[in-house]
Design an enzyme around this catalytic site. Structure first.
Site, PDB file in Angstrom:
ATOM      1  N   LYS A 197      25.966 -18.833  10.791  1.00  0.00           N
ATOM      2  CA  LYS A 197      26.300 -19.518   9.542  1.00  0.00           C
ATOM      3  C   LYS A 197      27.757 -19.274   9.153  1.00  0.00           C
ATOM      4  CE  LYS A 197      21.741 -20.165   7.511  1.00  0.00           C
ATOM      5  NZ  LYS A 197      20.823 -19.874   6.392  1.00  0.00           N
TER       6      LYS A 197
ATOM      7  N   ARG B 146      15.554 -15.090  11.657  1.00  0.00           N
ATOM      8  CA  ARG B 146      15.611 -16.458  12.197  1.00  0.00           C
ATOM      9  C   ARG B 146      16.955 -16.635  12.893  1.00  0.00           C
ATOM     10  NH1 ARG B 146      17.241 -21.635  10.612  1.00  0.00           N
ATOM     11  NH2 ARG B 146      15.825 -23.310  11.262  1.00  0.00           N
TER      12      ARG B 146
END
Length: 285
Positions: A227, A262
């Site tokens: 991210k 995740r």
């Protein structure tokens, strides 16, 4: 790290969360920020799912709609066409549960019928009919914090006075809504929603507050893989050069109480968790 036996019943398959587990990301979209278009047919998706399981993934998360900042929504028929055939293809062929990353009631119902074992909803069952659909499936649900319902606007000047406290309050309210709708608290997983309506400063404060969120009770899922916060902390590193930073962040999240990580890079994350477990294992006198 979590202690004791924590089992999540994912549609008949048990997910043991007594130690941190890795959720492998399987995007079946053409526009996901990291791997869009690579696994968007059932054959390629199955190959990738099998490779992630071989690398140590304990659950595979299938998503058919990109929720990156600014992402445009897709029609529900298109999401169904992307997700359902992939779930039908991989669920009978892998020995771990399949999660479906969706907010739409129609996709929840159809994916559950196709063999999905968990619902992963970035909107925390806030769309009309989502609570009822999730209850109907009988599957566990991951509730994620996002300050709006729309990824297109979530990064437009997000504001918090205390991001950890406000995320905790939101998640507690969603847990209460689920219980009121007939969804057992023991079937819930919580996700603080890194990068969803949060600046870098918000993400960093929230990461430091993970132990507070882990103390809420339900297992905590953390997704920071590749991210923007990882890229920013590494000097604006591009997406394809964020593997090592992502693994480091996953390891730190596990130390702060995350039960599910995740990730895109399953093998390196599983290896890192193995080292952590070995170093933290009790030793003799």
């Amino acid at each position: 790290m979590r202690e004791g036996s924590v089992m999540l019943d994912c549609g008949g398959q048990s997910l043991d969360l007594s130690r941190p587990r890795v959720m492998g990301i399987l995007n079946v979209t053409p526009d996901s920020f990291s791997d869009g278009g690579r696994h968007d047919d059932p054959g390629r998706a199955l190959d990738h799912a099998l490779a992630m399981v071989e690398a140590g993934a304990a659950i595979i998360d299938v998503g058919g709609e990109s929720t990156r900042p600014g992402a445009e929504p897709v029609p529900v028929e298109e999401e169904l066409a992307r997700v359902v055939p992939v779930v039908e293809s991989i669920a009978p062929r892998i020995p771990v549960p399949v999660s479906v990353d969706t907010s739409r009631p129609e996709v929840m119902i159809r994916a559950a019928a196709a063999g999905a074992g968990l619902i992963n909803d970035v909107r925390a069952l806030r769309l009309p009919g989502a609570l009822e659909a999730a209850r109907e499936t009988g599957l566990p649900v991951c509730l994620m914090h996002m300050c709006t319902l729309d990824p297109r606007t979530m990064q437009k000047d997000p504001h918090y006075d205390d991001v950890t406290a406000e995320v905790r309050d939101f998640l507690e309210a969603r847990v209460a809504a689920c219980e009121a709708a007939g969804i057992d608290r023991r079937h819930l997983v919580l996700d603080p929603g890194f990068g969803f309506g949060k600046t870098l400063e918000h993400n960093l404060a929230l990461f430091r507050g993970l132990p507070t969120l882990a103390d809420m009770g339900p297992p905590l899922l953390v997704g920071v893989s590749r991210k923007g916060m990882i890229g920013a902390l590494l000097g604006d590193r591009p997406v394809d050069q964020r593997v090592h930073g992502s693994v480091a962040a996953a390891l730190l999240a596990a130390q702060r109480g995350a039960a599910i990580l995740r990730v895109h890079d399953v093998g390196p994350t599983v290896d890192a968790l193995g080292i952590l477990a070995g170093l933290e294992a009790p030793t003799g006198p």
